[in-house]
Write a protein that holds these residues in place. Structure first.
Motif, PDB file in Angstrom:
ATOM      1  N   ALA A 167      42.350  48.993  38.645  1.00  0.00           N
ATOM      2  CA  ALA A 167      42.715  50.070  39.565  1.00  0.00           C
ATOM      3  C   ALA A 167      41.541  50.572  40.377  1.00  0.00           C
ATOM      4  N   SER A 168      40.344  50.406  39.856  1.00  0.00           N
ATOM      5  CA  SER A 168      39.184  50.914  40.576  1.00  0.00           C
ATOM      6  C   SER A 168      38.601  49.891  41.535  1.00  0.00           C
ATOM      7  N   GLY A 169      39.206  48.725  41.612  1.00  0.00           N
ATOM      8  CA  GLY A 169      38.603  47.639  42.361  1.00  0.00           C
ATOM      9  C   GLY A 169      38.674  47.817  43.860  1.00  0.00           C
ATOM     10  N   THR A 170      37.663  47.285  44.557  1.00  0.00           N
ATOM     11  CA  THR A 170      37.651  47.192  46.004  1.00  0.00           C
ATOM     12  C   THR A 170      37.108  45.832  46.372  1.00  0.00           C
ATOM     13  N   SER A 171      37.377  45.399  47.566  1.00  0.00           N
ATOM     14  CA  SER A 171      36.997  44.054  47.981  1.00  0.00           C
ATOM     15  C   SER A 171      35.508  43.954  48.253  1.00  0.00           C
ATOM     16  N   GLY A 172      34.917  42.838  47.800  1.00  0.00           N
ATOM     17  CA  GLY A 172      33.506  42.610  48.061  1.00  0.00           C
ATOM     18  C   GLY A 172      33.222  42.387  49.534  1.00  0.00           C
ATOM     19  N   ALA A 173      34.248  42.094  50.322  1.00  0.00           N
ATOM     20  CA  ALA A 173      34.040  41.860  51.745  1.00  0.00           C
ATOM     21  C   ALA A 173      33.846  43.144  52.531  1.00  0.00           C
ATOM     22  N   VAL A 295      34.501  63.746  38.310  1.00  0.00           N
ATOM     23  CA  VAL A 295      34.710  62.301  38.263  1.00  0.00           C
ATOM     24  C   VAL A 295      34.910  61.749  39.668  1.00  0.00           C
ATOM     25  N   ARG A 296      35.700  62.451  40.488  1.00  0.00           N
ATOM     26  CA  ARG A 296      35.945  61.982  41.854  1.00  0.00           C
ATOM     27  C   ARG A 296      34.638  61.875  42.641  1.00  0.00           C
ATOM     28  N   ARG A 297      33.761  62.871  42.483  1.00  0.00           N
ATOM     29  CA  ARG A 297      32.471  62.809  43.185  1.00  0.00           C
ATOM     30  C   ARG A 297      31.678  61.582  42.748  1.00  0.00           C
ATOM     31  N   GLU A 298      31.682  61.314  41.449  1.00  0.00           N
ATOM     32  CA  GLU A 298      30.924  60.175  40.930  1.00  0.00           C
ATOM     33  C   GLU A 298      31.477  58.853  41.460  1.00  0.00           C
ATOM     34  N   THR A 299      32.786  58.650  41.333  1.00  0.00           N
ATOM     35  CA  THR A 299      33.368  57.366  41.749  1.00  0.00           C
ATOM     36  C   THR A 299      33.289  57.183  43.259  1.00  0.00           C
ATOM     37  N   ALA A 300      33.490  58.274  44.024  1.00  0.00           N
ATOM     38  CA  ALA A 300      33.416  58.161  45.483  1.00  0.00           C
ATOM     39  C   ALA A 300      32.028  57.716  45.919  1.00  0.00           C
ATOM     40  N   GLU A 301      30.996  58.241  45.267  1.00  0.00           N
ATOM     41  CA  GLU A 301      29.626  57.858  45.614  1.00  0.00           C
ATOM     42  C   GLU A 301      29.385  56.381  45.331  1.00  0.00           C
ATOM     43  N   ARG A 302      29.850  55.902  44.171  1.00  0.00           N
ATOM     44  CA  ARG A 302      29.608  54.512  43.812  1.00  0.00           C
ATOM     45  C   ARG A 302      30.421  53.548  44.675  1.00  0.00           C
ATOM     46  N   LYS A 303      31.628  53.955  45.041  1.00  0.00           N
ATOM     47  CA  LYS A 303      32.420  53.106  45.923  1.00  0.00           C
ATOM     48  C   LYS A 303      31.827  53.086  47.333  1.00  0.00           C
ATOM     49  N   ALA A 304      31.339  54.236  47.799  1.00  0.00           N
ATOM     50  CA  ALA A 304      30.746  54.288  49.140  1.00  0.00           C
ATOM     51  C   ALA A 304      29.500  53.407  49.217  1.00  0.00           C
ATOM     52  N   ARG A 305      28.754  53.330  48.111  1.00  0.00           N
ATOM     53  CA  ARG A 305      27.548  52.488  48.083  1.00  0.00           C
ATOM     54  C   ARG A 305      27.870  51.031  47.753  1.00  0.00           C
ATOM     55  N   HIS A 306      29.136  50.752  47.360  1.00  0.00           N
ATOM     56  CA  HIS A 306      29.551  49.403  46.966  1.00  0.00           C
ATOM     57  C   HIS A 306      28.700  48.894  45.805  1.00  0.00           C
ATOM     58  N   ASP A 307      28.496  49.774  44.815  1.00  0.00           N
ATOM     59  CA  ASP A 307      27.611  49.418  43.708  1.00  0.00           C
ATOM     60  C   ASP A 307      28.070  48.160  42.972  1.00  0.00           C
ATOM     61  N   ALA A 308      29.383  48.064  42.700  1.00  0.00           N
ATOM     62  CA  ALA A 308      29.872  46.917  41.931  1.00  0.00           C
ATOM     63  C   ALA A 308      29.636  45.613  42.674  1.00  0.00           C
ATOM     64  N   GLN A 309      29.904  45.609  43.973  1.00  0.00           N
ATOM     65  CA  GLN A 309      29.724  44.392  44.756  1.00  0.00           C
ATOM     66  C   GLN A 309      28.242  44.024  44.876  1.00  0.00           C
ATOM     67  N   LYS A 310      27.398  45.053  45.050  1.00  0.00           N
ATOM     68  CA  LYS A 310      25.962  44.784  45.160  1.00  0.00           C
ATOM     69  C   LYS A 310      25.395  44.266  43.838  1.00  0.00           C
ATOM     70  N   LEU A 311      25.901  44.803  42.724  1.00  0.00           N
ATOM     71  CA  LEU A 311      25.442  44.307  41.430  1.00  0.00           C
ATOM     72  C   LEU A 311      25.836  42.845  41.251  1.00  0.00           C
ATOM     73  N   ASP A 312      27.050  42.502  41.642  1.00  0.00           N
ATOM     74  CA  ASP A 312      27.502  41.120  41.546  1.00  0.00           C
ATOM     75  C   ASP A 312      26.615  40.212  42.405  1.00  0.00           C
TER      76      ASP A 312
END
Length: 428
Positions: A167-173, A295-312
């Motif tokens: 549910a938390s996923g976003t596209s790496g593109a 929680v919303r502030r935390e997740t919004a920041e990480r999604k805006a920075r694309h942390d998961a995609q950058k880590l990958d």
């Protein structure tokens, strides 16, 4: 046919040992009764052609493992739990812990279905274990469409089936090749605090389940904080952990959790494709709305920075430049100081589903703990129910039933806050 394991599959496979199993489990609640075992076996056997991944077993060498397509003895993979009479709630938890703790037979394709029932309240449970090296949560849900859920009515059209994603996923593109420096401090380097779940994990397991409404939580999250359902799930987990910590450990100011993020694309055929980001849960915050906002502030920041995609992207670069450095970074990410526990949330079927005509109630996922992470929380949606599955080493985490009850209490707090907020807005 032979298919090489991906680097991610091999990493997951290597985590399994005498203490830890490598599979996840999907617990399907069938309130109408236990399915007829011969009919279930026949249905799975007829539909396996649509899910060739379930015919794969491990082959090759330990250095170069491969998946090899093989004949499937469905009778050995689809079994009834023998010698169990009507099972009460305590018996269900004990049986789930026992089943989940059994290693899958590596000489066969790495999956198994066990039917547990009858239950004292009526109905049965179908417990489907699939090795994580073979399929992640999203892939398991696609496989369920292929071999387990009854086919969607023709009237449902293309909307009857969709690929399941975290549910938390976003596209790496969504992002370019921007700087990766923030990933080192944001997601990779461990912190200094020890969590109450940082301990050597043994062989024993405890299991507990909880259920929450999808639509209610989604609407509460949107109206109270402009947040997502996944934000609400994390806020509920924060509230539940706060209650458990008060009773079992003592207060903490924060607890870092790992939130997996799918990198699957529609139509891909890989078994595992995900990354993650870390979130600090406000377990010291007594107000449910304030927890949700934090929680919303935390997740919004990480999604805006694309942390998961950058880590990958960073891990891919490390693997290509220096496998030794990549291995070191993976060990660092698994540290008990990197995060306290893993909280995953996978979307299942949006429609109501059946198994051989029997309506499916809640669908609850179970995922294994890890060394130095003695608690694991997994969440899965099916129609209008969120199933929470908790797995723990009971020598480290006492009172898992208290934590499961606290999940439902924290859910009720958010729903109550939403009703009060809506009433206040109407009055104004």
């Amino acid at each position: 046919m032979q298919v090489p394991l991906t680097a991610e599959d091999r990493t997951i496979l290597a985590l399994e040992d005498a203490q830890l199993v490598g599979h996840t489990a999907t617990v399907v609640h069938l309130p109408g009764g236990a399915p007829d075992l011969p009919q279930l076996r026949d249905a799975v056997a007829r539909r396996l052609a649509a899910a060739p991944r379930l015919t794969w077993r491990l082959s090759g060498t330990s250095d170069e493992p491969t998946w090899r397509s093989d004949e499937v003895d469905v009778a050995a993979h689809v079994r009834a739990v023998d010698g169990v009479g009507p099972v009460d709630e305590a018996g269900v938890r004990a049986e789930l812990a026992r089943i989940f703790g059994e290693h899958l037979d590596r000489s066969r394709p790495l999956w198994r279905m066990d039917v547990l029932g009858p239950l004292t309240g009526g109905g049965a449970l179908l417990v489907w274990r699939v090795h994580h090296a073979l399929a992640d949560g999203g892939t398991v849900m696609r496989l369920a469409e292929d071999v387990l859920w009854d086919p969607a009515p023709a009237a449902a059209g293309a909307g009857g089936r969709r690929s399941a994603t975290a549910a938390s996923g976003t596209s790496g593109a969504e992002h370019g090749r921007s700087s990766l420096s923030g990933v080192l401090t944001g997601e990779l380097l461990p912190g200094l605090r020890r969590s109450p779940f940082h301990a050597r994990v043994g062989r024993e397991r405890d299991v507990a389940l909880a259920v929450a409404p999808v639509a209610g939580l989604r609407e509460a999250a949107r109206r109270l904080a402009g947040a997502t359902l996944n934000d609400a799930v994390l806020a509920v987990v924060a509230g539940a952990l706060r209650r458990w910590l008060e009773h079992r450990h003592g207060p903490l100011h924060g607890l870092t959790v790992k939130v997996p993020v799918t990198l699957h694309h529609d139509g891909d055929d890989v078994g595992n494709r995900d990354s993650y980001f870390r979130v600090d849960l406000p377990v010291d915050e007594p107000d449910p709305v304030a927890r949700l906002l934090a929680v919303r502030r935390e997740t919004a920041e990480r999604k805006a920075r694309h942390d998961a995609q950058k880590l990958d992207e960073l891990m891919d670069r490390m693997a290509r430049l220096s496998p030794r450095l990549a291995g070191w970074s993976q060990r660092l990410q698994r540290s008990g100081r990197s995060f306290a526990l893993n909280v995953s949330n996978v979307r299942g079927p949006e429609r109501a589903v059946t198994v051989l005509g029997a309506p499916v109630g809640a669908v609850s996922p179970l995922a294994e703990v890890a060394q130095h992470h003695a608690l694991r929380v997994a969440v899965l949606s099916a129609a209008d129910r969120l199933g929470f599955g908790l797995v723990a080493d009971p020598s480290v985490v006492e009172g898992l039933d208290v934590l499961a009850a606290a999940v439902e209490q924290a859910t009720a707090e958010l729903l109550h806050a939403d009703r009060n907020g809506s009433a206040d807005s109407s009055a104004g």
